[in-house]
Scaffold this motif. Structure first.
Motif: not given
Length: 373
Positions: A94-102, A131-148
């Motif tokens: 799932x992209x960033x938007x869909x991860x947050x919206x889940x 919003x449309x960025x793929x999770x696999x394209x995100x850095x470690x810090x960006x992934x953490x911010x998505x999780x938050x």
């Protein structure tokens, strides 16, 4: 219990089968709107506390209260709590938007409301436009911010963070410490953060709970914990310490390293065996023959902002010194320190007993309001 208390543990024990308890008769309170850290070595019980609050496990004994109501048997999905895991637990497909919206989609929130809430959550964590960025394209810090963002989008009253910085490199980890602290202040909700990293706990927390072997050893502000450790474990675990056997001679007088020194502690028995703590940065190097004690330099390392010097006194005690001055190996040097730098610890003292003793000399003319280094 104050009106600000959001979580209360009342004599909570957790054991698996017949094993020794992972958490042993623990009681504490968490107030709303603060940043708390559960700090301790592996296996001390800190993640167990997080899992009990989240509802992933139930206590074996005792009660857990949320806003004054017992929640021992309330399932995880019915609690106003969200968890950010060590591996972030994001969906790679799932992209960033869909991860947050889940979570919102699971709750069948309307499409327009999802759009609004996800956009706002991403803005809060400085990921607007991702919003449309793929999770696999995100850095470690960006992934953490998505999780938050995924955690805060559900508007929980508490966010639990289970060692979320441990997989990051040192530079990014430091940056994320600032970001998490600032995010908590902006959101104004309770963060409960688990780590085994002492510097991380000291830098980020309003209050720290230091755990060992299933029990809370000490709780307090970072300054309280650092300046007034209750026992050898806390003194040794939080920062670097010189811990030396000593004997209390009288109020405000303690003996160690073969000499008597003025201190700011009282309320102990004459000739009571104790331990003293002096932090390495509170020791000042002087010329040989000067200062309060003499040591022979055993080793010296340059640490960038200071020299780390190890020495031995005449009584055989080892001393660690952090100083901007260098000292040659084998040289005899003097060490100086203020009475306030000496912190006296009583063997086997409970936190309640320690607090009473601290109150007995805080504000006194000699004590000067405690150990303000």
């Amino acid at each position: 219990m104050s009106d600000q208390t959001i979580i209360r543990f009342e004599h909570v024990t957790k054991r698996y089968d017949q094993d020794a308890p992972v958490l042993d008769n623990v009681s504490f309170e968490i107030e709303r709107g603060k940043f708390y850290t559960l700090l301790g070595p592996s296996g001390c019980g800190k993640t167990t506390i997080l899992r009990l609050i989240a509802g992933f496990i139930e206590p074996s004994q005792g009660n857990i209260y949320f806003n004054g109501r017992i929640i021992n048997n309330v399932p995880a999905n019915k609690r106003q709590v969200n968890t950010v895991f060590q591996d972030y637990a994001l969906f790679p497909h799932l992209n960033v938007f869909e991860n947050v919206a889940f979570g919102l989609r699971v709750k069948k929130v309307s499409k327009s409301e999802i759009q609004k809430k996800v956009t706002e959550a991403l803005r809060f964590v400085n990921l607007a436009g991702y919003e449309n960025r793929e999770i696999t394209e995100m850095s470690g810090g960006q992934r953490q911010r998505v999780a938050i963002a995924r955690a805060i989008v559900n508007e929980p009253e508490i966010i639990l963070l289970d060692e979320p910085l441990s997989a990051l490199d040192l530079k990014l980890r430091t940056e994320m410490q600032y970001e998490l602290r600032e995010l908590q202040r902006r959101l104004g909700i309770t963060f409960i953060f688990v780590t085994h990293d002492q510097e991380e706990a000291l830098a980020m927390s309003d209050e720290i709970f230091v755990l060992n072997q299933g029990r809370i050893q000490q709780s307090g502000t970072p300054i309280d914990i650092y300046d007034e450790p209750i026992n050898r474990f806390v003194a040794d675990f939080i920062g670097e310490s010189n811990i030396v056997p000593a004997r209390m001679k009288a109020d405000y007088v303690v003996e160690f390293a073969g000499r008597t020194f003025e201190c700011v502690d009282k309320g102990l028995q004459p000739n009571e065996a104790v331990e003293i703590v002096i932090r390495p940065e509170d020791l000042e190097i002087t010329a040989s023959g000067k200062g309060k004690m003499q040591v022979r330099v055993d080793s010296q390392l340059f640490r960038g902002v200071h020299y780390e010097i190890k020495g031995i006194d005449d009584a055989g005690n080892a001393w660690l010194v952090h100083s901007t001055k260098r000292a040659d190996v084998g040289a005899q040097i003097g060490l100086d320190f203020d009475p306030e730098a000496i912190h006296v610890m009583r063997f086997g003292e409970t936190e309640e007993e320690f607090d009473k003793r601290l109150e007995s000399y805080e504000g006194s003319e000699t004590g000067g309001g405690g150990h303000g280094h």
